[in-house]
Design a protein around this motif. Sequence first.
Motif, mmCIF file in Angstrom:
data_model
loop_
_atom_site.group_PDB
_atom_site.id
_atom_site.type_symbol
_atom_site.label_atom_id
_atom_site.label_comp_id
_atom_site.label_asym_id
_atom_site.label_seq_id
_atom_site.Cartn_x
_atom_site.Cartn_y
_atom_site.Cartn_z
ATOM 1 N N MET A 1 0.828 -1.197 0.000
ATOM 2 C CA MET A 1 0.000 0.000 0.000
ATOM 3 C C MET A 1 0.863 1.248 0.000
ATOM 4 O O MET A 1 0.597 2.219 -0.705
ATOM 5 C CB MET A 1 -0.921 0.012 1.237
ATOM 6 C CG MET A 1 -1.826 1.252 1.296
ATOM 7 S SD MET A 1 -2.746 1.322 2.828
ATOM 8 C CE MET A 1 -1.423 1.736 3.957
ATOM 9 N N MET A 5 1.102 4.126 -2.972
ATOM 10 C CA MET A 5 0.814 5.523 -2.687
ATOM 11 C C MET A 5 2.003 6.399 -3.011
ATOM 12 O O MET A 5 1.867 7.558 -3.395
ATOM 13 C CB MET A 5 0.386 5.697 -1.231
ATOM 14 C CG MET A 5 -0.897 4.969 -0.891
ATOM 15 S SD MET A 5 -1.458 5.339 0.753
ATOM 16 C CE MET A 5 -1.815 7.072 0.589
ATOM 17 N N SER A 20 0.901 11.073 -0.296
ATOM 18 C CA SER A 20 0.998 11.348 1.134
ATOM 19 C C SER A 20 1.629 12.724 1.310
ATOM 20 O O SER A 20 2.396 13.182 0.462
ATOM 21 C CB SER A 20 1.834 10.277 1.835
ATOM 22 O OG SER A 20 3.153 10.264 1.322
ATOM 23 N N HIS A 73 -8.025 9.015 0.418
ATOM 24 C CA HIS A 73 -6.591 9.266 0.582
ATOM 25 C C HIS A 73 -6.297 9.925 1.926
ATOM 26 O O HIS A 73 -5.299 9.604 2.578
ATOM 27 C CB HIS A 73 -6.104 10.158 -0.558
ATOM 28 C CG HIS A 73 -6.059 9.447 -1.881
ATOM 29 N ND1 HIS A 73 -5.664 10.055 -3.045
ATOM 30 C CD2 HIS A 73 -6.377 8.167 -2.226
ATOM 31 C CE1 HIS A 73 -5.729 9.186 -4.040
ATOM 32 N NE2 HIS A 73 -6.180 8.029 -3.559
ATOM 33 N N ASP A 76 -6.194 7.344 4.463
ATOM 34 C CA ASP A 76 -4.927 6.599 4.433
ATOM 35 C C ASP A 76 -3.832 7.349 5.183
ATOM 36 O O ASP A 76 -2.995 6.739 5.851
ATOM 37 C CB ASP A 76 -4.504 6.366 2.981
ATOM 38 C CG ASP A 76 -5.439 5.400 2.266
ATOM 39 O OD1 ASP A 76 -6.093 4.605 2.971
ATOM 40 O OD2 ASP A 76 -5.511 5.451 1.022
ATOM 41 N N TRP A 77 -3.820 8.664 5.092
ATOM 42 C CA TRP A 77 -2.820 9.434 5.835
ATOM 43 C C TRP A 77 -2.992 9.223 7.336
ATOM 44 O O TRP A 77 -2.029 9.048 8.058
ATOM 45 C CB TRP A 77 -2.955 10.924 5.513
ATOM 46 C CG TRP A 77 -2.728 11.259 4.075
ATOM 47 C CD1 TRP A 77 -2.315 10.424 3.092
ATOM 48 C CD2 TRP A 77 -2.932 12.535 3.471
ATOM 49 N NE1 TRP A 77 -2.226 11.067 1.898
ATOM 50 C CE2 TRP A 77 -2.606 12.384 2.083
ATOM 51 C CE3 TRP A 77 -3.337 13.778 3.910
ATOM 52 C CZ2 TRP A 77 -2.678 13.434 1.190
ATOM 53 C CZ3 TRP A 77 -3.414 14.827 3.021
ATOM 54 C CH2 TRP A 77 -3.090 14.662 1.667
ATOM 55 N N VAL A 79 -4.337 6.648 8.816
ATOM 56 C CA VAL A 79 -3.937 5.275 9.157
ATOM 57 C C VAL A 79 -2.415 5.166 9.251
ATOM 58 O O VAL A 79 -1.876 4.538 10.174
ATOM 59 C CB VAL A 79 -4.520 4.292 8.121
ATOM 60 C CG1 VAL A 79 -3.946 2.889 8.341
ATOM 61 C CG2 VAL A 79 -6.037 4.261 8.212
ATOM 62 N N MET A 80 -1.693 5.780 8.310
ATOM 63 C CA MET A 80 -0.226 5.725 8.354
ATOM 64 C C MET A 80 0.313 6.427 9.589
ATOM 65 O O MET A 80 1.245 5.935 10.243
ATOM 66 C CB MET A 80 0.344 6.357 7.073
ATOM 67 C CG MET A 80 0.173 5.492 5.834
ATOM 68 S SD MET A 80 1.038 6.135 4.391
ATOM 69 C CE MET A 80 0.026 7.544 3.999
#
Length: 285
Positions: A1, A5, A20, A73, A76-77, A79-80
Amino acid sequence: MIAAMEGSSGAGDGAGEGGSPHLTLDGFDGSLALLLAQARSHQIDLSTLRLPDLIDQLADRLDRARATIPLGHQADWVVMASWILLLRSDLLLPRDEPALQAAERRATDLRDRLVALQEIQALGAWLEQRPQLGRDVFARGRSEAIGGVIGGSVEVDMIAFLWACLERFDDPADTVDTRPIYRLPALDLYDIPEARDRILRRLADSEAALRLDQLLPGPDQRTAQPPTRLRLRSAWSSTFVASLELARQGDVALAQAETFDPIIVSVSSSDQLQPNISSIPSAAP
């Protein structure tokens, strides 16, 4: 992933753009995805990373990317960043420590209690919308027990019962009932049958349409005093109800030009036209 990204756009390390956001921290300058990849491969010392700076810069990027970056998106930021915080927490307290396991159990228990609290609050809100006994609905009266005695047998003294019956039926002639009896006060008011006869009589005498106030009873010849407000209201109400009853039976016809104008009463017949309201003089103010 992370690799996907990273390669989604060449300018992906800009402020809130691309795969990101770009971060500038003590000991690191690059994208959030790159920071997570280096943290997982132990290429960067997370113990020197200032988490408040990471959170502030990520919040700023999310705020600026709200209208340009898809919501997926942005998720996702987050989550990271959560993974980076989890890896940092492993440095402070390894997962195999008993204290961490106890903390996880307490966190799980707290989460379950919060979920249960939300369910209880939702149930309480649902119950609040239901009809409340004693406020919106009322209980039916308790029915009487007829034909039997609840709670066991009843012992009766027959001698005392017979003496009580004799005293009950023994009514001396000199006994006088002195209990006060409430009687309604008799009010001298106008009744509807009298008003019916008066309306028909005056219409027959005048042979023309009359206003409703012209059909009221005249002054009382028995007393020289003006009529009371209650008696005057009785005259108006009985005359009005009597005119409605006569109109329902077809004996008279009622007419009114506009709202709050005088009500015109005339004799109803098949060959008689409706009364000319404009030709009838209006009531005195």
